[in-house]
Motif scaffolding. Structure first.
Motif, short mmCIF file in Angstrom:
data_model
loop_
_atom_site.label_atom_id
_atom_site.label_comp_id
_atom_site.label_asym_id
_atom_site.label_seq_id
_atom_site.Cartn_x
_atom_site.Cartn_y
_atom_site.Cartn_z
N PRO A 263 0.89 -1.17 -0.08
CA PRO A 263 -0.04 -0.03 0.02
C PRO A 263 0.84 1.21 0.05
N GLY A 264 1.31 1.64 -1.19
CA GLY A 264 2.18 2.76 -1.16
C GLY A 264 3.54 2.46 -1.21
N ALA A 265 4.68 3.24 -1.67
CA ALA A 265 5.96 3.09 -1.39
C ALA A 265 6.29 3.03 0.12
N LYS A 266 5.57 3.84 0.78
CA LYS A 266 5.80 3.91 2.09
C LYS A 266 5.50 2.48 2.95
N MET A 267 4.76 1.81 2.65
CA MET A 267 4.40 0.57 3.16
C MET A 267 5.86 -0.44 3.00
N TRP B 62 16.51 14.87 4.90
CA TRP B 62 16.00 13.50 4.64
C TRP B 62 14.48 13.65 4.68
N TRP B 63 13.63 12.67 3.72
CA TRP B 63 12.34 12.58 3.51
C TRP B 63 11.71 12.38 5.23
N VAL B 64 10.82 13.01 5.48
CA VAL B 64 10.04 12.94 6.69
C VAL B 64 9.88 11.39 7.45
N LEU C 266 18.65 5.36 0.57
CA LEU C 266 19.20 6.26 -0.85
C LEU C 266 17.78 6.72 -1.31
N ASN C 267 17.54 7.96 -1.76
CA ASN C 267 16.40 8.55 -2.43
C ASN C 267 16.92 9.53 -3.23
N SER C 268 16.76 9.01 -4.85
CA SER C 268 17.01 9.73 -5.71
C SER C 268 16.23 9.59 -6.77
N ASN D 216 15.60 13.22 -5.12
CA ASN D 216 15.40 13.41 -3.81
C ASN D 216 14.38 14.58 -3.47
N ASN D 217 13.55 13.85 -2.35
CA ASN D 217 12.75 14.84 -1.76
C ASN D 217 13.23 15.15 -0.42
N PRO D 218 13.87 16.42 0.12
CA PRO D 218 13.23 17.64 -0.68
C PRO D 218 14.24 18.11 -1.42
N SER E 76 16.64 1.53 -1.86
CA SER E 76 16.65 2.60 -2.76
C SER E 76 15.28 2.99 -3.19
N ASP E 77 14.92 4.16 -2.49
CA ASP E 77 13.57 4.90 -2.86
C ASP E 77 13.81 5.76 -4.25
N GLU E 78 12.79 4.95 -5.03
CA GLU E 78 13.07 5.67 -6.38
C GLU E 78 11.64 6.18 -6.78
N ILE E 79 10.87 6.63 -5.95
CA ILE E 79 9.34 7.04 -6.27
C ILE E 79 9.30 8.13 -7.18
N TYR E 80 10.61 9.08 -7.13
CA TYR E 80 10.45 10.14 -8.12
C TYR E 80 11.26 9.99 -9.46
N GLU E 81 11.29 8.63 -9.90
CA GLU E 81 12.21 8.11 -10.97
C GLU E 81 11.89 9.03 -12.39
N LEU F 17 3.44 4.26 -7.67
CA LEU F 17 2.48 4.76 -8.75
C LEU F 17 2.14 6.23 -8.22
N SER F 18 2.34 6.36 -7.12
CA SER F 18 1.53 7.74 -6.60
C SER F 18 2.28 9.01 -7.32
N LYS F 19 3.47 9.33 -7.60
CA LYS F 19 4.05 10.24 -8.17
C LYS F 19 3.80 10.19 -9.80
N ALA F 20 4.28 9.17 -10.17
CA ALA F 20 4.31 9.00 -11.62
C ALA F 20 2.83 8.95 -12.34
N TRP G 88 -4.54 6.51 -4.22
CA TRP G 88 -4.87 4.97 -4.35
C TRP G 88 -3.99 3.92 -3.64
N ARG G 89 -2.92 4.40 -3.07
CA ARG G 89 -1.95 3.49 -2.08
C ARG G 89 -1.50 2.48 -3.02
N VAL G 90 -0.76 2.61 -3.71
CA VAL G 90 -0.20 1.48 -4.46
C VAL G 90 1.41 1.76 -4.89
C1 LIG Z 1 10.83 10.41 -0.93
C2 LIG Z 1 9.51 9.71 -0.94
N1 LIG Z 1 9.10 8.50 -0.67
C3 LIG Z 1 8.02 7.84 -0.56
C4 LIG Z 1 7.06 8.37 -0.42
C5 LIG Z 1 5.90 7.71 -0.21
O1 LIG Z 1 4.88 7.58 -1.21
P1 LIG Z 1 3.78 6.67 -1.46
O2 LIG Z 1 2.61 7.55 -1.73
O3 LIG Z 1 3.90 5.77 -2.62
O4 LIG Z 1 3.66 5.75 -0.18
C6 LIG Z 1 6.99 9.78 -0.62
C7 LIG Z 1 5.70 10.55 -0.67
O5 LIG Z 1 5.85 11.64 -0.34
C8 LIG Z 1 8.03 10.62 -0.81
O6 LIG Z 1 8.31 11.78 -0.90
#
Ligand SMILES: Cc1ncc(COP(=O)(O)O)c(C=O)c1O
Length: 391
Positions: free
Chosen positions: A97-101, A123-125, A169-171, A173-175, A201-206, A234-237, A243-245
């Motif tokens: 359920p989201g990259a977060k989980m 770092w992301w929160v 890793l987050n690239s 990167n947020n923020p 490796s958190d690639e959510i913004y790829e 799929l959240s950002k792309a 939707w949480r996936v």
């Molecule tokens: C760096 C980073 N990773 C993960 C997430 C979580 O994304 P998701 O909506 O897929 O849980 C976010 C959302 O803001 C983010 O900024």
């Protein structure tokens, strides 16, 4: 009454500003919001259509905890095609359920009490609370504006001890909007191999990258696949935050453990959402391209506006949809500055300190909002700063 574990986790540092923005709105103030962490576009129609169809067909029951086979296959195909990493959809991929989980499950599956987890700062929160929930110890590696906030391998090496278990890793990167190059990643990979460190490796913004930036997955380098969990979603792309996936791919043992955690907690991602996710991953990408084009135009505009305020500097972000601007010439306390901008200018921004000590003196402005808002918001910030005494 509460556990030590949950007591270690602080409420989100941005909550106070968000609540204040809400209260001002309720009083009738018009607030321009640069705080959003999500695209301001609708989910593409073909994805919604796939969801409706799945519902109409009665696809409403529990699914396997790791996700429906069709979606795991679509993820494996995507990772092979775009990221040059080959995973077995049967055992090396989990839908979450989201990259977060996915991040949370990976941290819970890998971190023992007292293990050190290296986190680039700002770092992301949620990284730090997640590590704290796993009883791990966050160890910060600073990144700097002078290096465009890129994570340098030497800086990582400096923080390694016998207890280092993991690097997050987050690239892009947020923020900060930093994007690590292939060379950057090779250096980091070498440090991790030398010291037997695992990587998430958190690639959510790829997809959200600009100019000549290239997204490289660290798992695709050399033998890295065996020590990397690749996380995406799929959240950002596809503008699907609600939707949480999301998903993770990695070594069988880790993915199996993450699936076990998921089976005993959230069970599975909503069944019909998984069907829609297949349509997203296998469908056309023109709407993604359109969205990135709009972000790019706003990025250039907001950065040039920020840079034109005397004393303010801002690295041109190479990815994601945030500008991370240095206002320390005016105010070192970013919460104070964010409060001032909210109250005096009616503009909501996120204070840099919400992303760790290295963020102090900065503010994060999300440009996932209309050009009209950006123009009006930047005008208000400029005027408010004219009245602010320089430090
Ligand atoms: C760096 C980073 N990773 C993960 C997430 C979580 O994304 P998701 O909506 O897929 O849980 C976010 C959302 O803001 C983010 O900024």
């Amino acid at each position: 009454m509460l556990s030590d574990r949950i007591n270690r986790v602080k409420p989100s540092a941005t909550l106070e500003i968000t609540a204040k923005a809400k209260a001002l709105r309720a009083q009738g103030r018009e607030i321009i919001n640069f705080g959003a962490g999500e695209p301001d576009f609708d989910t593409p129609e073909h994805i919604k259509e796939a969801l409706r169809k799945a519902l109409d067909e009665g696809f409403i029951y529990y699914t396997p905890a790791a996700g429906i086979p069709e979606l795991r296959e679509a993820v494996a195909e995507k990772l092979e095609r775009e990221n040059k990493i080959s995973y077995d959809p049967e055992g090396e991929v989990v839908i979450t359920p989201g990259a977060k989980m996915a991040l949370y499950a990976a941290i819970m599956a890998l971190v023992n009490p007292g293990d050190e987890v290296v986190i680039p700062s700002p770092w992301w929160v949620s990284y730090v609370p997640m590590v704290q929930l796993a009883d791990g110890k966050p160890v910060f590696v600073p990144t700097y504006e002078e290096d465009e906030f890129r994570l340098l391998s030497d800086a990582v090496a400096e923080k390694v001890t016998r207890k280092t278990k993991l690097l997050i890793l987050n690239s892009p990167n947020n923020p900060t909007g930093a994007v690590l190059s292939r060379e950057d990643l090779k250096g980091i990979a070498e440090v991790c191999e030398d010291h037997d460190i695992f990587i998430i490796s958190d690639e959510i913004y790829e997809y959200i990258i600009y100019d000549d930036a290239e997204h490289v997955s660290i798992a695709s380098l050399g033998n890295m696949k065996e020590r990397v969990v690749t996380v995406n979603g799929l959240s950002k792309a596809y503008s699907m935050t609600g939707w949480r996936v999301g998903y993770a791919a990695g070594p069988r043992e880790v993915i199996k453990a993450m699936t076990r955690l998921q089976a005993h907690s959230v069970s599975n991602v909503t069944s019909f959402v998984q069907k829609a996710a297949v349509a997203a991953l296998r469908g056309p990408s023109d709407e993604v391209e359109r969205m990135v084009k709009a972000f790019d135009e706003r990025r250039r505009y907001i950065v040039s506006e920020l840079r034109s305020i005397p004393g303010v500097s801002c690295v041109m972000p190479r990815g994601a949809f945030y500008a991370f601007a240095n206002f320390s010439a005016y105010e070192k306390d970013s919460f104070k500055l964010a409060n001032y901008l909210l109250e005096e200018a009616g503009v909501a921004v996120v204070p840099g300190a919400a992303f760790g000590e290295e963020g102090e003196g900065y503010i994060r402005l999300s440009y996932a909002t209309s050009m009209e808002n950006i123009k009006a918001g930047m005008e208000r910030i400029r005027e408010a700063m004219e009245r602010y005494p320089r430090a």
